[in-house]
Design an enzyme around this catalytic site. Sequence first.
Site, PDB file in Angstrom:
ATOM      1  N   HIS A 188       0.870  -1.175   0.000  1.00  0.00           N
ATOM      2  CA  HIS A 188       0.000   0.000   0.000  1.00  0.00           C
ATOM      3  C   HIS A 188       0.910   1.230   0.000  1.00  0.00           C
ATOM      4  O   HIS A 188       1.996   1.201   0.581  1.00  0.00           O
ATOM      5  CB  HIS A 188      -0.850  -0.039   1.272  1.00  0.00           C
ATOM      6  N   ASP A 215       2.838  -4.057   8.415  1.00  0.00           N
ATOM      7  CA  ASP A 215       1.622  -3.259   8.240  1.00  0.00           C
ATOM      8  C   ASP A 215       0.450  -4.217   8.423  1.00  0.00           C
ATOM      9  O   ASP A 215       0.170  -5.036   7.550  1.00  0.00           O
ATOM     10  CB  ASP A 215       1.654  -2.627   6.839  1.00  0.00           C
ATOM     11  N   GLN A 243      -4.767  -4.808   7.266  1.00  0.00           N
ATOM     12  CA  GLN A 243      -5.734  -5.795   6.764  1.00  0.00           C
ATOM     13  C   GLN A 243      -5.756  -7.057   7.615  1.00  0.00           C
ATOM     14  O   GLN A 243      -6.776  -7.757   7.667  1.00  0.00           O
ATOM     15  CB  GLN A 243      -5.411  -6.166   5.306  1.00  0.00           C
ATOM     16  N   LYS A 249     -10.683  -0.069  10.319  1.00  0.00           N
ATOM     17  CA  LYS A 249     -10.782  -1.264   9.490  1.00  0.00           C
ATOM     18  C   LYS A 249     -11.143  -2.497  10.322  1.00  0.00           C
ATOM     19  O   LYS A 249     -11.264  -3.596   9.800  1.00  0.00           O
ATOM     20  CB  LYS A 249      -9.455  -1.506   8.758  1.00  0.00           C
ATOM     21  N   CYS A 272      -4.600   2.204  -3.863  1.00  0.00           N
ATOM     22  CA  CYS A 272      -3.387   2.802  -3.276  1.00  0.00           C
ATOM     23  C   CYS A 272      -2.185   1.894  -3.462  1.00  0.00           C
ATOM     24  O   CYS A 272      -1.338   1.780  -2.570  1.00  0.00           O
ATOM     25  CB  CYS A 272      -3.583   3.152  -1.805  1.00  0.00           C
TER      26      CYS A 272
END
Lengths: 147, 412
Positions: free
Chosen positions: B127, B204, B207, B230, B368
């Site tokens: 991303h 990261d 998700q 999220k 993105c």
Amino acid sequence: MNDMRDLYQQLILDHNKSPRNKGPLENSTSRAVGHNPLCGDRIEVALRLDGDMIADIKFEGSGCAISQASASMMTTVLKGFSTGRAQELFEKFHAMLTGDGGDMEQLGKLAALADVYKFPARVKCAMLPWRTLEASLDSQPAMISTE
Amino acid sequence: MIDHPVALDPARIRPDFPALAMQVHGHPLAYLDNAATTQKPNQVLEVVDDYYRHSNANVHRAIYELGTRATEAYEGARQKAADFIGADSRSIIFTRGTTEAINLVAYAWGRKELHPGDEVLLTEIEHHSNLVPWQLAVKDTGATLRHIPLGADQSLDLTNLDDLLSSRTRLVALGHQSNALGNVNPVAQIIRRAREVGALVLLDGAQAAPHFPIDVSALDCDFYALSGHKMLGPTGVGLLYGRRDLLESMDPFMGGGEMISSVTLDSAEWNEVPWKFEAGTPNIAQAIGLGAAVDYLTALGMDRVRQTIDDLSAYAAEVLGALPGVTLYGDAATRSGALSFNMEGVHPHDMAQFLDGVGIAVRAGHHCAQPLMERLGVSATTRASFQIYNTREEIDRLGVAVREAAAFMLGV
């Protein structure tokens, strides 16, 4: 589904499936590339000017149905126009897409894109070919962006 | 016998989410853009509302009762978030989201520790929020970026990992799970190899955290970033987990109130970790809301959350994959949560527009991740992404609408 038929009129679907004047233009006198970073659409508009007259105009590139159809219809309308008349039509087309009405009679078949103004996220798609045309006429920046 | 967690029953989940009862363009909303942001349960909405009604005060400053309540709730949320990812609460920094968490590391660690000749290893599928901060950091420091490529099977190609990792590698930063492809990356293997060359690792988790159980000590990563919105929480809050000794050695990211222990006109001394990194009044209500989201997910059980999302994702791949003209993207072996696809002859924006017309919310675009789109040779994809409240019926509707979109756009 009625909304979809408003946005994607038959004429638009047709120009998207069978775009007119798409491909490289030999002996072009001016050109510009337009880019919509949001969706990745990229269009190149090439012109052959004979004095002040648009003797030929073609486009290349890929994008959504709205930007492809808008580009295709633009090229069919502008052939034979003076640059001044093309600029006038740009203003009218822009007015139509921002919901300011515009002069439907003068816009002719471009009026098929009238309902795009109801879908604000897609106005940029319809304007992309025209903004690119404007850049090519201004012979200003070689690359324009809708962002 | 292997015990598979039982998938959750959406009929019992959905009443908790008021937004899901909406009609859009005359159709029931099918919200399939969960990789972008999730809807919020009443349990989160009520906690945020209650904070403003009954506990609103600034944290760590007020001597009075409301201030005590606010501080306890805010620090309580930090403890919940820490427990959620297997960390000590003192190693949890509240940020605005994943993007700010990664930028915090890129500034407070990167600007101090990166030097000419050093390398930061990313992947081709990051991303932008785990790419651009590092582009800026290497520009400022003279370090170099390298990238693990995407293989032909659309999973990360680790064939040349030994060449990409060396004593020059100071940090490996990658997504735990890809937002654009849904791939769960082989982070255990990459972290083990990174350790062998002495590199730090940032994951990261934007998700991954809403999808399956996270344990940062088992992962053995140095930094972990995630976003509250999220994972059923409010917007405006996320967190950075950092190894305590690293956080201690890093300088502050931003200056202001809260992050100092003493200030003179010419200088200041920093507060303890993690408050050293929380300058200014934090997003108190949002952090408390994130704590409520963590409670909600924990009560359901993250093993069952994973099973539910995996089942929905597999079903969506089956339904969409069976449609003529559809290309699915991502690594079929690990893909879950998000499913990127394209229908031949239909631009993703036209697809998303058509789906919106029948009440189905999906994402179309580059997600993105422009370098990834270039790598896939497409300008954009359509992405459906799932959460515990989605149903097989919604996926059936998606399949029907995708086919109708093609018929409509192509006139066949």
